[in-house]
Scaffold this motif. Structure first.
Motif, PDB file in Angstrom:
ATOM      1  N   MET A  54      -7.598 -18.178  25.646  1.00 44.81           N
ATOM      2  CA  MET A  54      -8.583 -17.452  24.849  1.00 44.81           C
ATOM      3  C   MET A  54      -8.191 -17.445  23.367  1.00 44.81           C
ATOM      4  O   MET A  54      -7.039 -17.250  23.013  1.00 44.81           O
ATOM      5  N   GLU A  55      -9.219 -17.680  22.493  1.00 48.58           N
ATOM      6  CA  GLU A  55      -9.060 -17.569  21.046  1.00 48.58           C
ATOM      7  C   GLU A  55     -10.311 -16.932  20.467  1.00 48.58           C
ATOM      8  O   GLU A  55     -11.425 -17.207  20.932  1.00 48.58           O
ATOM      9  N   PHE A  56     -10.121 -16.084  19.458  1.00 51.92           N
ATOM     10  CA  PHE A  56     -11.253 -15.567  18.694  1.00 51.92           C
ATOM     11  C   PHE A  56     -11.431 -16.437  17.458  1.00 51.92           C
ATOM     12  O   PHE A  56     -10.450 -16.873  16.828  1.00 51.92           O
ATOM     13  N   LYS A  57     -12.678 -16.695  17.121  1.00 47.15           N
ATOM     14  CA  LYS A  57     -12.962 -17.531  15.950  1.00 47.15           C
ATOM     15  C   LYS A  57     -12.414 -16.889  14.679  1.00 47.15           C
ATOM     16  O   LYS A  57     -12.476 -15.670  14.500  1.00 47.15           O
ATOM     17  N   ASN A  58     -11.857 -17.748  13.829  1.00 45.83           N
ATOM     18  CA  ASN A  58     -11.326 -17.337  12.521  1.00 45.83           C
ATOM     19  C   ASN A  58     -10.146 -16.386  12.640  1.00 45.83           C
ATOM     20  O   ASN A  58      -9.878 -15.604  11.720  1.00 45.83           O
ATOM     21  N   GLY A 113      -2.735 -16.635  22.960  1.00 47.71           N
ATOM     22  CA  GLY A 113      -1.762 -16.285  23.995  1.00 47.71           C
ATOM     23  C   GLY A 113      -2.222 -15.157  24.890  1.00 47.71           C
ATOM     24  O   GLY A 113      -3.353 -14.675  24.814  1.00 47.71           O
ATOM     25  N   PRO A 114      -1.312 -14.679  25.764  1.00 49.74           N
ATOM     26  CA  PRO A 114      -1.668 -13.648  26.750  1.00 49.74           C
ATOM     27  C   PRO A 114      -2.182 -12.361  26.125  1.00 49.74           C
ATOM     28  O   PRO A 114      -3.038 -11.686  26.710  1.00 49.74           O
ATOM     29  N   GLY A 115      -1.657 -11.999  24.937  1.00 46.36           N
ATOM     30  CA  GLY A 115      -2.123 -10.767  24.306  1.00 46.36           C
ATOM     31  C   GLY A 115      -3.582 -10.824  23.943  1.00 46.36           C
ATOM     32  O   GLY A 115      -4.326  -9.853  24.132  1.00 46.36           O
ATOM     33  N   VAL A 116      -4.041 -11.960  23.428  1.00 45.12           N
ATOM     34  CA  VAL A 116      -5.446 -12.123  23.075  1.00 45.12           C
ATOM     35  C   VAL A 116      -6.306 -12.118  24.342  1.00 45.12           C
ATOM     36  O   VAL A 116      -7.400 -11.557  24.357  1.00 45.12           O
ATOM     37  N   LEU A 117      -5.797 -12.724  25.394  1.00 41.63           N
ATOM     38  CA  LEU A 117      -6.538 -12.738  26.662  1.00 41.63           C
ATOM     39  C   LEU A 117      -6.696 -11.316  27.200  1.00 41.63           C
ATOM     40  O   LEU A 117      -7.767 -10.945  27.698  1.00 41.63           O
ATOM     41  N   ARG A 118      -5.630 -10.517  27.093  1.00 44.83           N
ATOM     42  CA  ARG A 118      -5.735  -9.128  27.558  1.00 44.83           C
ATOM     43  C   ARG A 118      -6.785  -8.360  26.759  1.00 44.83           C
ATOM     44  O   ARG A 118      -7.577  -7.585  27.316  1.00 44.83           O
ATOM     45  N   GLU A 119      -6.813  -8.596  25.439  1.00 43.99           N
ATOM     46  CA  GLU A 119      -7.805  -7.912  24.612  1.00 43.99           C
ATOM     47  C   GLU A 119      -9.214  -8.349  24.986  1.00 43.99           C
ATOM     48  O   GLU A 119     -10.132  -7.520  25.095  1.00 43.99           O
ATOM     49  N   TRP A 120      -9.395  -9.641  25.211  1.00 40.86           N
ATOM     50  CA  TRP A 120     -10.727 -10.137  25.570  1.00 40.86           C
ATOM     51  C   TRP A 120     -11.208  -9.521  26.875  1.00 40.86           C
ATOM     52  O   TRP A 120     -12.366  -9.106  26.981  1.00 40.86           O
ATOM     53  N   PHE A 121     -10.339  -9.458  27.871  1.00 40.37           N
ATOM     54  CA  PHE A 121     -10.730  -8.848  29.145  1.00 40.37           C
ATOM     55  C   PHE A 121     -11.193  -7.411  28.929  1.00 40.37           C
ATOM     56  O   PHE A 121     -12.228  -6.993  29.480  1.00 40.37           O
ATOM     57  N   LEU A 127     -13.364 -20.287  22.964  1.00 39.42           N
ATOM     58  CA  LEU A 127     -13.314 -19.924  21.552  1.00 39.42           C
ATOM     59  C   LEU A 127     -14.538 -19.061  21.285  1.00 39.42           C
ATOM     60  O   LEU A 127     -15.673 -19.539  21.279  1.00 39.42           O
ATOM     61  N   ILE A 128     -14.318 -17.767  21.040  1.00 34.34           N
ATOM     62  CA  ILE A 128     -15.419 -16.798  21.041  1.00 34.34           C
ATOM     63  C   ILE A 128     -15.475 -16.044  19.723  1.00 34.34           C
ATOM     64  O   ILE A 128     -14.442 -15.636  19.167  1.00 34.34           O
ATOM     65  N   ASP A 129     -16.696 -15.839  19.259  1.00 31.54           N
ATOM     66  CA  ASP A 129     -16.956 -15.047  18.065  1.00 31.54           C
ATOM     67  C   ASP A 129     -17.032 -13.579  18.480  1.00 31.54           C
ATOM     68  O   ASP A 129     -17.792 -13.220  19.387  1.00 31.54           O
ATOM     69  N   ARG A 130     -16.248 -12.728  17.821  1.00 27.97           N
ATOM     70  CA  ARG A 130     -16.254 -11.298  18.183  1.00 27.97           C
ATOM     71  C   ARG A 130     -17.651 -10.695  18.078  1.00 27.97           C
ATOM     72  O   ARG A 130     -18.027  -9.835  18.889  1.00 27.97           O
ATOM     73  N   SER A 131     -18.412 -11.136  17.109  1.00 24.69           N
ATOM     74  CA  SER A 131     -19.748 -10.554  16.909  1.00 24.69           C
ATOM     75  C   SER A 131     -20.727 -10.970  18.010  1.00 24.69           C
ATOM     76  O   SER A 131     -21.777 -10.356  18.184  1.00 24.69           O
ATOM     77  N   GLN A 132     -20.381 -12.021  18.763  1.00 24.28           N
ATOM     78  CA  GLN A 132     -21.224 -12.492  19.867  1.00 24.28           C
ATOM     79  C   GLN A 132     -20.427 -12.472  21.178  1.00 24.28           C
ATOM     80  O   GLN A 132     -20.570 -13.358  22.029  1.00 24.28           O
ATOM     81  N   LEU A 133     -19.598 -11.461  21.330  1.00 23.72           N
ATOM     82  CA  LEU A 133     -18.619 -11.416  22.426  1.00 23.72           C
ATOM     83  C   LEU A 133     -19.272 -11.577  23.797  1.00 23.72           C
ATOM     84  O   LEU A 133     -18.892 -12.458  24.575  1.00 23.72           O
ATOM     85  N   LEU A 134     -20.270 -10.750  24.115  1.00 23.66           N
ATOM     86  CA  LEU A 134     -20.847 -10.769  25.461  1.00 23.66           C
ATOM     87  C   LEU A 134     -21.621 -12.057  25.717  1.00 23.66           C
ATOM     88  O   LEU A 134     -21.462 -12.708  26.760  1.00 23.66           O
ATOM     89  N   ALA A 135     -22.451 -12.477  24.761  1.00 23.34           N
ATOM     90  CA  ALA A 135     -23.281 -13.664  24.959  1.00 23.34           C
ATOM     91  C   ALA A 135     -22.437 -14.927  25.106  1.00 23.34           C
ATOM     92  O   ALA A 135     -22.683 -15.760  25.989  1.00 23.34           O
ATOM     93  N   GLU A 136     -21.437 -15.092  24.238  1.00 25.62           N
ATOM     94  CA  GLU A 136     -20.626 -16.307  24.294  1.00 25.62           C
ATOM     95  C   GLU A 136     -19.690 -16.284  25.510  1.00 25.62           C
ATOM     96  O   GLU A 136     -19.439 -17.339  26.125  1.00 25.62           O
ATOM     97  N   SER A 137     -19.186 -15.127  25.861  1.00 28.79           N
ATOM     98  CA  SER A 137     -18.352 -15.029  27.071  1.00 28.79           C
ATOM     99  C   SER A 137     -19.171 -15.388  28.300  1.00 28.79           C
ATOM    100  O   SER A 137     -18.696 -16.073  29.212  1.00 28.79           O
TER     101      SER A 137
END
Length: 857
Positions: A526-530, A535-543, A498-508
């Protein structure tokens, strides 16, 4: 028809075994060799059925008149490992024989017990009454009570006795007790794997239990064959694992007997042969069979005992390869036959290396060792036969590829496995490996097709991976993907983030670095906070986003190559961040996971970095993109006239000036390098050292940590090296970056389906017209919004896991923007009233800052 006495039946089966053991097992090799020389196309002769030697009635049912005045026979003592040759007249009692044994061995008569035909011989009976004849083919098995295993002998005696009674048809003989006696024997035997089981196995063989069970198998009485088959099958399946391989002599005995009494296609024979094949990998091959060598704690077989199985299986493979070229439906070599062939060839190859080759290649006409000569030469003949036949098969595959017939291409799934075994043989003989690869180069298209279609995870394909000229991108990618862990779909095994977009690199970094590698190999959730989307689409975006962040030059981990800004190389100055090495290990894990999940992230490596990950040295031509200025300077140094260099026109010494944290630092390339001038004789060494320090030494720690992170996911450093060494740089580009070409609208349209709309609706016409007029970057953003992919696989839309979909939204308000369900490659929009309205809505979502977050789930 009256059946012979069970003792006589048993005696005949023992004779069969003796005949098999006394045969020169290499005779089949010579016969086949002579046959192949005289008529290469003629089939290999095999004895499918045992043909019993002619026996007179008197031999089976002896009468007093048929007995000689003096009888010679053998007594083998298990405790001492000796064989005694004794004689007597037909009227001598067994007690008298015991006394002779005592005189010869010193063992008291009261401690002696003689077994013959599965029965204990009684003292008061005579040799004539016990039917002991002057026949060299008969064996009288003797056992002394001093062996220390009287209970084992009793169980075996009971087993053989019951079988003989059953075969004779006696009433009261119980088939069920046969299975129980076998299990009782297994339960009595030590299972610690220290060699203590050897005497028990010797008793099993000496008591003629295998011969008795085969006698039961060929018995004509109802239920006997089924009982024998079930008993032997249960016996094999119940073998204790710690001492599994020690049963090899028993399985060899079963194979010899069944090979004579049945056929090579008999199910029970095939089971015994396969089971023996699984054991021979732990067997040592020598000049003679010793059954069990206490010195090496291994079963020892003679080469001649193993080779008939190689010959037999090779003939079956040749026959099945022929059938696979004649029909493409349900034909071809069986996986079990190919596996057994490899199993029996393996110890034979080891024996050739240990006893014949001594680290060198075997000459094609080997004649130095009388024990291995026929087998060594004939194994090469088998190799040639199979290579020639497989080339015919690969030609057939190539014809199929060109025609693309509708029928399934059956019978070809074992070609790669056979090729692997042939390659193992080829590396033993002079010139054989060149011949092997030359043949395969003629069938490169077929080989690549078979790899993509039939290469399975878990099999060994290093022999192909190390010959990249024989493969194409698709086949290399397929083989490397099988080196990576398989993505699992089980929710409970996924590593959740569960990752905050604003802290993407540090939290990942925290989620990936702190996780156990085994957890990451199980899959990711994978889930982004708030945000509701999962699902797979969010995981692809995170990668995609995390890779962009890792390789962003502003983070000082990697630097972009001047000639190709897509390519990255470790930053020698990354140590400005005290945690830089941990981040490089994190980066290695992320890239391995991206490859494992088949993610295109728009990142590629510089050649020098790529080569180091594969354990390959870096040379001048490899630095062209990473440092064009150094490349040009080094080329000039190497191309200069010798006289000019020797006149110190360059004014160079063995030092390297490098800028580090805003100041210049001088590094010596050699000890006291500042005092060593570069001249025509050492300039090549100067250039090599310069490249090594600039591209290897300066980033050695960073590369090492990245490699460790990658190895965490692929399970070992060896696999990590193999992954990179097996690929061309362009292959990794295609797997990691994706297609370099602009997104083709026609291909996009051809791979899109509709729900609520039809292809002729005006909204669909407007949509594709608008997409066709977009800039390449806008199309990337739209594709990312739709699928969370900004880069397509090298195959284009056809390489995606699913087709794309346009859904008609139920929204009545035309102010609503399109939404996406990236997990299912789905975009939704209402029936906009005009092309202008649709274009205005699409222009909004194709802005970079909008397209990076998307629809409902």
């Amino acid at each position: 028809m009256t059946l012979p006495d069970p003792d006589c039946i048993h005696q005949r089966i023992k004779r069969k075994l003796e005949d098999y053991a006394d045969d020169d097992l290499s005779s089949s090799v010579r016969m086949r060799k002579e046959n192949s020389l005289s008529s290469p196309s003629s089939p290999t002769p095999h004895s499918s059925h045992f043909q019993p030697r002619a026996s007179s009635t008197s031999a089976l049912n002896p009468t007093p008149s048929s007995f000689p005045d003096r009888i010679y026979f053998f007594v083998r003592t298990i405790s001492q490992g000796k064989t005694l040759v004794l004689h007597g007249n037909p009227h001598d009692t067994i007690k008298f024989i015991h006394e002779k044994i005592q005189s010869a061995t010193g063992i008291p008569v009261m401690e002696q017990r003689l077994i013959y035909g599965g029965k204990q011989l009684q003292w008061e009976h005579s040799l004539y009454q016990c039917r002991i004849t002057n026949d060299a083919g008969l064996i009288l098995v003797g056992r002394m009570r001093s062996t220390g295993h009287p209970k084992v002998w009793q169980v075996m005696d009971d087993l053989v006795s019951v079988i003989c009674r059953v075969c004779k048809g006696e009433r009261g003989a119980c088939l069920k007790s046969i299975k129980s006696k076998l299990m009782e024997f297994l339960n009595m035997m030590p299972k610690d794997g220290t060699g203590h089981a050897a005497p028990y196995l010797e008793i099993f063989l000496s008591s003629s239990a295998p011969a008795a069970l085969v006698m039961l198998y060929v018995s004509p009485h109802n239920g006997n064959k089924e009982c024998a088959q079930d008993s032997i099958q249960r016996f094999i399946k119940s073998l204790p694992m710690p001492i599994y391989s020690e049963f090899a002599p028993i399985l060899l005995e079963f194979c010899k007997l069944l090979g004579r009494a049945a056929t090579h296609d008999d199910p029970l024979y095939r089971l015994c042969r396969s089971s023996l094949g699984s054991m021979v990998g732990y067997v040592r091959l020598g000049r003679n069979s010793k059954n069990y060598d206490s010195g090496c704690k291994k079963v020892v077989f003679a080469v001649q005992e193993i080779f008939p199985f190689v010959d037999q299986l090779a003939s079956k493979l040749l026959e099945d390869l022929v059938s696979s070229t004649e029909s493409i439906v349900n034909s071809g070599p069986l996986p079990s036959d190919v596996q057994d062939f490899g199993a029996f060839v393996r110890p034979l190859r080891n024996a050739i290396v240990d006893q014949v080759a001594y680290g060198n290649l075997v000459p094609l006409q080997y004649s130095h060792s009388p024990w291995y000569c026929d087998e060594v030469n004939y194994l090469y003949t088998i190799f040639l036969d199979l290579v020639a036949k497989l080339q015919v098969c690969l030609n057939k595959v190539e014809e199929y590829i060109k025609v693309r017939k509708e029928k399934a291409d059956g019978g070809w799934d074992q070609y790669l496995c056979i090729l692997r075994e042939l390659h193992h043989i080829a590396i033993l003989y002079q010139g054989a490996e060149d011949k092997f690869w030359t043949n395969l180069r003629c069938n490169k298209a077929s080989l690549c097709y078979l790899i993509v279609r039939y290469a399975n995870r878990g099999d060994d394909y290093k022999w192909i991976l190390m010959n990249k000229d024989l493969t194409d991108f698709d086949s290399r990618r397929h083989l490397v993907m099988m080196l990576l862990p398989e993505v699992k779909d089980e929710y409970e095994e996924l590593h959740e983030m569960l990752i905050d977009r604003s802290q993407l690199l540090a939290e990942s970094f925290e989620y990936i670095t702190r996780a156990e590698p085994g957890t990451l190999r199980g899959g990711l959730f994978m889930e982004f906070k708030n945000e509701e989307a999962t699902g797979p689409g969010v995981l692809r975006e995170w990668f995609f986003l995390v890779c962009q962040a890792i390789f962003n030059p502003q983070n000082a981990l990697f630097v972009a190559c001047p000639n190709d800004r897509r390519r990255f190389f470790p930053n020698p100055a990354s140590k400005v961040d005290p945690m830089h090495l941990q981040y490089f290990k994190f980066a290695g894990r992320i890239i391995a996971l991206a490859l494992m999940h088949k993610m295109q992230v728009g990142i590629v490596f510089d050649r020098a970095f790529f080569l180091q990950l594969g354990g390959v040295d870096v040379c001048l031509e490899d630095i062209k993109d990473a440092d064009p200025y150094m490349y040009s300077s080094c080329k000039q140094i190497l191309d200069m006239n010798d006289c000019a260099v020797d006149e110190d026109a360059l004014g160079l010494t063995f030092v390297w000036e490098v800028e580090e944290l805003g100041s210049m630092k001088v590094l010596e390339l050699l000890p006291d390098g500042r005092h060593i001038n570069v001249n025509s004789r050492n300039r090549k060494e100067y250039v090599d050292l310069l490249i090594k320090h600039r591209f290897v030494t300066s980033v050695a720690q960073q590369v090492t940590q990245f490699a460790k992170g990658f190895a965490d996911i692929v399970t070992s450093e060896e696999t990590r090296k193999l992954c990179f060494k097996s690929l061309e740089l362009q292959d990794l580009d295609g797997m990691l970056h994706g297609s370099k070409s602009p997104i083709p609208v026609d291909d996009w349209k051809a791979h899109t389906e509709y729900n609520g709309y039809i292809e002729t609706d005006p909204q669909i016409y407007w949509f594709w017209k608008i997409v066709g007029e977009m800039s390449p970057e806008q199309r990337k953003v739209l594709l990312f919004f739709w699928t969370s992919l900004k880069y397509l696989p090298v195959e284009g839309f056809g390489g995606l896991a699913s087709r794309l979909y346009i859904y008609k939204s139920s929204e009545t308000s035309f102010d609503r923007l399109p939404s996406s369900h990236t997990c299912f490659y789905r975009i939704c929009f209402p029936a906009y009233p005009s092309m202008a309205v649709m274009q205005q809505r699409l222009n909004i979502i194709t802005q970079e800052h909008v397209g990076c977050s998307f629809g409902t789930w």
